[in-house]
Design an enzyme around this catalytic site. Structure first.
Site, PDB file in Angstrom:
ATOM      1  N   HIS A   4      18.199  18.218  48.441  1.00 27.03           N
ATOM      2  CA  HIS A   4      17.947  18.958  47.203  1.00 27.03           C
ATOM      3  C   HIS A   4      19.022  18.604  46.182  1.00 27.03           C
ATOM      4  CE1 HIS A   4      15.242  22.421  48.879  1.00 27.03           C
ATOM      5  NE2 HIS A   4      14.819  21.219  49.206  1.00 27.03           N
TER       6      HIS A   4
ATOM      7  N   TYR B 154      16.617  30.912  42.682  1.00 27.02           N
ATOM      8  CA  TYR B 154      17.438  32.125  42.721  1.00 27.02           C
ATOM      9  C   TYR B 154      17.024  32.946  41.504  1.00 27.02           C
ATOM     10  CZ  TYR B 154      20.589  30.108  46.223  1.00 27.02           C
ATOM     11  OH  TYR B 154      21.108  29.572  47.376  1.00 27.02           O
TER      12      TYR B 154
ATOM     13  N   PRO C  64      25.125  35.901  52.007  1.00 28.42           N
ATOM     14  CA  PRO C  64      24.477  34.583  52.061  1.00 28.42           C
ATOM     15  C   PRO C  64      24.118  33.969  50.709  1.00 28.42           C
ATOM     16  CG  PRO C  64      22.931  36.314  52.677  1.00 28.42           C
ATOM     17  CD  PRO C  64      24.239  36.995  52.464  1.00 28.42           C
TER      18      PRO C  64
ATOM     19  N   LYS D 107      27.160  29.709  52.019  1.00 20.96           N
ATOM     20  CA  LYS D 107      28.444  29.160  52.456  1.00 20.96           C
ATOM     21  C   LYS D 107      28.770  29.354  53.938  1.00 20.96           C
ATOM     22  CE  LYS D 107      30.159  27.146  48.923  1.00 20.96           C
ATOM     23  NZ  LYS D 107      29.043  26.181  48.952  1.00 20.96           N
TER      24      LYS D 107
ATOM     25  N   TYR E  87      28.599  25.174  44.812  1.00 21.34           N
ATOM     26  CA  TYR E  87      27.421  25.250  45.690  1.00 21.34           C
ATOM     27  C   TYR E  87      27.345  24.024  46.610  1.00 21.34           C
ATOM     28  CZ  TYR E  87      22.636  26.530  47.021  1.00 21.34           C
ATOM     29  OH  TYR E  87      21.509  26.921  47.721  1.00 21.34           O
TER      30      TYR E  87
END
Ligand SMILES: Cc1cc2nc3c(=O)[nH]c(=O)nc-3n(C[C@H](O)[C@H](O)[C@H](O)COP(=O)(O)OP(=O)(O)OC[C@H]3O[C@@H](n4cnc5c(N)ncnc54)[C@H](O)[C@@H]3O)c2cc1C
Length: 399
Positions: free
Chosen positions: A79, A208, A300, A304, A392
């Site tokens: 991704h 998200y 979550p 991580k 991220y």
């Protein structure tokens, strides 16, 4: 000690056969360091437990470059970004373009399958289904692990280094005397309602989504199975929700002018995942070292948990390797401080993502509008996007 306990001697004793314990065992064995892993669950149960799904580049490299398996590259999905959605509008955070990095969607149970198979292939000593695990004498030169194996036989492992990789519900950190341990801890007023569904992907990358109804994460597993979550009350009873209610709740949290429609299918798992942030300091007591969730837990939202576990293991492996090669404890002495630097960065990122994206029941209009202002700041600034992208996809190991 039980009179009949059999004593086994090894260099490193590891409690916990999750990603942290098995990866450490693999790296140590490659370096010729004897080790034994004791794990309370059976292989089948771990294989079928669905948890994390996003691997940073550094974690992917630990699987491929150390000879665990290359399956992540063939069966996983690269991704190159995520979709940050609010006010019903999508904003792509393009990792490749912003920080020249990506992540891999590769479920934790596949990581376990690869690691467990690699230990078996290389003759590793992993004892599944143990019970009554205890750790003792950690402040001496011979720390010990007691356990009962699947057949009911009692054992005591005598080692030089003991590693607590037994996850957030483990025993090792609580075995550190309270005066030698600081528990840094916060709870959040929300949890995730998580589902696994047999449906095609609703989007090519993770979404998200902040909405007035609460947060939702639209994630994937593969072409046929998807993972999705929506913000819920920590005391919610997941079993009371019908499939239709769940889908309606998810849909309303991604609704927007672009008409995004989730692809529905039968739901075969629904559970509540409570949020906590926890750090044990230091991540060491005598000759016992904590790694992964045994030493820290993150909510979550930043993806991580598993990645931090691998990052700890990288630092700890180098320290143990150096100790057995030179008998110098310098790197072991520096382990906790070095690992904790990354842990706190990840705590900050996970906390930031969680608070920015979730809505609080008791939030007044000022707080709700401020949060949208924060999201606007991130997506309308290359620097804001870069901060998110860099955190991220993961900082280089060792930093
Ligand atoms: C329900 C759930 C969902 C999650 N979802 C996500 C997610 O979506 N994204 C994300 O990034 N992270 C997620 N996480 C976090 C992620 O799964 C962990 O960060 C990761 O598993 C850490 O690996 P670990 O090896 O440190 O610990 P674990 O994977 O917890 O492994 C520890 C092992 O130790 C064993 N053990 C415990 N006590 C003993 C004992 N007394 N004796 C012997 N063995 C013992 C356990 O059985 C376990 O197998 C989730 C965690 C949970 C619990």
């Amino acid at each position: 000690m039980s009179a009949n306990a059999q004593i086994i001697k090894t260099q490193v004793g590891i409690v916990g056969g999750g990603p942290a314990g098995l990866m450490l065992s693999h790296l140590l064995a490659k370096s010729g360091i004897e080790n034994i892993v004791v794990e309370k669950r059976d292989h089948e149960t771990i294989k079928n437990t669905h948890r994390a799904g996003i691997l940073e580049t550094g974690s992917v490299k630990m699987l491929t470059d150390t000879g665990v398996d290359g399956r992540v590259l063939t069966d996983g999905y690269e991704h190159e970004g995520i979709d940050l959605r609010f006010r019903g509008e999508s904003h792509r955070i393009n990792f490749k373009e912003l920080v020249d990095a990506s992540v891999y969607l590769y479920p934790q149970n596949e990581v376990f399958v690869d690691l467990a198979a690699a230990r078996e292939r290389d003759g590793g000593d992993v004892r599944y289904s143990v019970s009554d695990t205890e750790v003792l004498d950690m402040a001496t030169d011979t720390p010990k692990i007691r356990f009962t194996d699947a057949e009911g036989n009692a054992f005591e492992i005598h080692c030089e280094i003991l590693v607590g990789a037994d996850g957030s519900q483990g025993i090792c950190k609580w075995a550190i005397p309270a005066e030698h341990r600081t528990d840094n801890f916060i709870e959040y007023p929300f949890a995730w309602f998580g589902i696994l569904t047999e449906a095609p992907p609703s989007a090519p990358e993770l979404i998200y989504s902040n909405s007035e109804h609460g947060f939702a994460l639209i994630s994937q597993r593969n072409e046929k199975v998807q993972r999705m979550y929506f913000q819920a009350d920590p005391n919610e009873d997941a079993s009371k929700w019908s499939e239709e209610q769940i889908w309606d709740e998810l849909q309303k949290r991604v609704d927007g002018p672009d008409g995004l429609q989730l692809k529905r299918g039968p739901i075969f798992e629904q559970m509540i995942l409570k949020f906590r942030s926890y750090v044990c300091e230091p991540m060491r007591y005598g000759n016992m070292f904590l790694a992964g969730d045994a030493g820290h837990t993150v909510p979550p939202t930043g993806a991580k948990g598993l990645n931090l576990a691998f990052a700890d293991v990288k630092v700890l492996f180098e320290a143990i390797d150096s100790y057995f090669a030179t008998k110098s404890k310098d790197l072991l002495d520096g382990y906790s401080e070095k690992a904790l630097r990354r842990v706190w960065k990840a705590q900050n990122f996970s906390y930031w993502m969680t608070n920015m994206l979730h809505t609080r029941k008791d939030a007044n209009p000022f707080e709700t509008k401020r949060a949208i202002g924060e999201l606007d700041t991130v997506v309308n600034s290359r620097y804001g996007q870069q901060y998110l992208a860099e955190s991220y996809t993961g900082w280089p190991h060792g930093l």
